[in-house]
Design a protein around this motif. Sequence first.
Motif, short mmCIF file in Angstrom:
data_model
loop_
_atom_site.label_atom_id
_atom_site.label_comp_id
_atom_site.label_asym_id
_atom_site.label_seq_id
_atom_site.Cartn_x
_atom_site.Cartn_y
_atom_site.Cartn_z
N GLU A 117 0.84 -1.20 0.00
CA GLU A 117 0.00 0.00 0.00
C GLU A 117 0.87 1.25 0.00
O GLU A 117 0.61 2.22 -0.70
CB GLU A 117 -0.92 0.01 1.21
N ASP A 118 1.94 1.20 0.79
CA ASP A 118 2.84 2.36 0.86
C ASP A 118 3.48 2.64 -0.49
O ASP A 118 3.79 3.78 -0.82
CB ASP A 118 3.93 2.14 1.91
N ALA A 119 3.68 1.55 -1.24
CA ALA A 119 4.30 1.75 -2.56
C ALA A 119 3.35 2.44 -3.52
O ALA A 119 3.76 3.01 -4.52
CB ALA A 119 4.74 0.40 -3.12
N GLY A 120 2.05 2.39 -3.22
CA GLY A 120 1.06 3.11 -4.03
C GLY A 120 0.78 2.44 -5.37
O GLY A 120 1.31 1.38 -5.69
N GLY A 121 -0.08 3.07 -6.16
CA GLY A 121 -0.40 2.66 -7.53
C GLY A 121 -0.78 1.19 -7.64
O GLY A 121 -1.55 0.66 -6.84
N ALA A 122 -0.19 0.54 -8.66
CA ALA A 122 -0.55 -0.85 -8.94
C ALA A 122 -0.18 -1.76 -7.76
O ALA A 122 -0.83 -2.77 -7.52
CB ALA A 122 0.17 -1.31 -10.20
N PHE A 123 0.88 -1.40 -7.01
CA PHE A 123 1.26 -2.22 -5.86
C PHE A 123 0.13 -2.25 -4.84
O PHE A 123 -0.21 -3.27 -4.27
CB PHE A 123 2.50 -1.62 -5.17
N ALA A 124 -0.44 -1.05 -4.58
CA ALA A 124 -1.49 -0.94 -3.56
C ALA A 124 -2.68 -1.82 -3.91
O ALA A 124 -3.29 -2.44 -3.04
CB ALA A 124 -1.90 0.51 -3.42
N GLU A 125 -3.01 -1.88 -5.21
CA GLU A 125 -4.14 -2.70 -5.63
C GLU A 125 -3.92 -4.17 -5.26
O GLU A 125 -4.85 -4.91 -5.01
CB GLU A 125 -4.34 -2.60 -7.14
N ARG A 126 -2.65 -4.60 -5.25
CA ARG A 126 -2.35 -6.01 -4.97
C ARG A 126 -2.40 -6.33 -3.48
O ARG A 126 -2.33 -7.48 -3.09
CB ARG A 126 -0.97 -6.40 -5.54
N ALA A 127 -2.51 -5.29 -2.65
CA ALA A 127 -2.55 -5.53 -1.21
C ALA A 127 -3.76 -6.39 -0.85
O ALA A 127 -3.70 -7.23 0.06
CB ALA A 127 -2.59 -4.20 -0.46
N ALA A 128 -4.86 -6.23 -1.60
CA ALA A 128 -6.07 -7.01 -1.33
C ALA A 128 -5.81 -8.50 -1.54
O ALA A 128 -6.43 -9.35 -0.90
CB ALA A 128 -7.21 -6.54 -2.22
N ASP A 129 -4.87 -8.85 -2.43
CA ASP A 129 -4.56 -10.26 -2.66
C ASP A 129 -4.08 -10.91 -1.37
O ASP A 129 -4.41 -12.05 -1.08
CB ASP A 129 -3.42 -10.40 -3.69
N LEU A 130 -3.26 -10.17 -0.63
CA LEU A 130 -2.72 -10.73 0.60
C LEU A 130 -3.82 -10.98 1.62
O LEU A 130 -3.81 -11.98 2.32
CB LEU A 130 -1.66 -9.79 1.17
N SER A 131 -4.79 -10.06 1.69
CA SER A 131 -5.90 -10.28 2.63
C SER A 131 -6.65 -11.54 2.23
O SER A 131 -7.06 -12.32 3.07
CB SER A 131 -6.89 -9.13 2.61
N GLU A 132 -6.83 -11.71 0.91
CA GLU A 132 -7.56 -12.91 0.48
C GLU A 132 -6.81 -14.18 0.87
O GLU A 132 -7.39 -15.13 1.40
CB GLU A 132 -7.82 -12.89 -1.03
N ILE A 133 -5.49 -14.15 0.62
CA ILE A 133 -4.69 -15.34 0.94
C ILE A 133 -4.76 -15.63 2.43
O ILE A 133 -4.99 -16.77 2.86
CB ILE A 133 -3.21 -15.10 0.51
N SER A 134 -4.60 -14.58 3.22
CA SER A 134 -4.61 -14.77 4.67
C SER A 134 -5.96 -15.33 5.12
O SER A 134 -6.04 -16.25 5.94
CB SER A 134 -4.31 -13.42 5.32
N LEU A 135 -7.03 -14.81 4.54
CA LEU A 135 -8.37 -15.26 4.94
C LEU A 135 -8.61 -16.71 4.51
O LEU A 135 -9.22 -17.50 5.23
CB LEU A 135 -9.42 -14.32 4.33
N ARG A 136 -8.12 -17.04 3.33
CA ARG A 136 -8.30 -18.43 2.87
C ARG A 136 -7.56 -19.40 3.78
O ARG A 136 -8.07 -20.45 4.14
CB ARG A 136 -7.76 -18.58 1.44
#
Length: 541
Positions: A117-136
Amino acid sequence: MANSKSRILKGTGVGSHAVMASVHRLADRPIQPPPARRINSIEDESTALEAAAKATAKLLEDRSALAKGDTANILLALSAFAADPALLMAAKAEISNGWDAPTAIHRASESFAKMLEDAGGAFAERAADLSEISLRITALLTNQEWSVDIPKFGKHVLVAEDLTPADTAQIDAKVVVGVITQKGGPTSHTSIICRQMGIAAVVGCSEATSLTNGDQVVLDPVGDRVIVNGELSDATAPLSIVDEKAKTLIPVLGNIGNLKDAIAVNTFHGAGVGLFRTELLYLDNKTAPTIAEQRRAYESVFNELKGKPIVIRTLDAGSDKPLDFLNLASEANPALGIRGWRISQPHRQVMQDQLKAIKEAVDATGADVRVMAPMISIPQEAADFAKMAKEVGLKHVGIMIETPSIAFAVRDLAGLVEFVSIGTNDLAQYLFAADRQHHELNELLDPWQPALLRLINRICEDANRIGIQVGVCGEAGADPLLAVVLAGIGVDSVSAAAPAIPAVRTRLAHVDLELARRAADLAMKALSPELARVAVKALVK
Ligand code: PEP
Ligand code: MG
């Protein structure tokens, strides 16, 4: 016709055709249990975590094998996240610190997501992937079912808080004709996949969860809205995406961070690059990149875009984009501290080396490259940067306008730089004294804020007086209707992330300067961003 019972929900539209169908609400996702200390041994918790991570990676890999195109790639990338040894190692460290496995994976993924998220832009969009992985992984560890009942018959609009790539992979586009999500933005996975599958969507629709099963909705992506109890004839008429040859009122360029983005700019017919965020290449570097290493990276991008203008920005480090190798001290107010061009004081050699690497890449490729510095506050800094760039032989020099102070000193840039590029993300942050990472301040940071537009107008007038070009490379340029306003104000080009280019080009191909000027006038006179949008939408249709 919309009737007295119809209701409008706002969001961001994806796609160009409207659909009408009944709502199918997806069941809620598993929940993340509250943080808990470990009662089992470190070994037992670690083994359970490893097994759950492995099973998650395998499930996603299997789904990837059944999917196609972007969906398959996204699922594969997610599977790689689940199998990432660094993530597992960080989670195991949390287990050693006394947390149970679900808390440990949650804490580890949150800290990785924060970095993105701190990296901003396209990186920030990928932060949601980690939440999904963690939740799975958590769902497996806590025996919660992750059953997503995607309908297989009939005709439906799916409504969910958000969709994961794994969910979307199960969608049959003949049955699911539309998607509405509460979360997500124009470049989130839901948007990318819906675009690829040709499914109409409205994302970031805050009232999505007020919809219930069986509600009849018209999904109107062109109008950025959902009409509950409306009729298809209420939907906004689509603009069909213009082709490569279409003339746009002003050029639409791309914003990039690497070679992949540069390729995407070409795919989406960008007229060049308005912002190459070089710092994104070096977020993980522990030591300063060498001149040779930088030259290779820049050369590959320049070669890809040869023949088109490219604006490359020197390292914009500090604040939301920390570069480890600079060892910048932590600060109480990093956004107001040593960032952007200000790092050239403590790190002169780093900036000189970067400019040398850019020059070598220009010489090796013959590309049409202009260089600019971020976070300039006073003309003396612009002069310092221009001198350093010219000393290594770079001819085309500009600066970003991201601070109100330099916005009011544009006339003093005469003879120093050839162009300015307005970074509306930071300019809004400093103009409204509103942290750009603070989600509750979104309204102040809205690029339609009339005060921001009036300041851009002043920048254009002053730049015009001294005969230099003005680009807009902040997010404002990614909004097709706002791009029309910017063209009317007098901006010479806009740039946006590659996937946003076609919609912006299309809008700018359908307006002339006179209409754009009228739109600009309305937007600048408006009393709020919302009123500005409404007025311009009514005019530009
Ligand atoms: C901006 O501030 O608008 C900009 C384009 O720079 P960044 O988003 O990289 O800070
Ligand atoms: Mg900026």
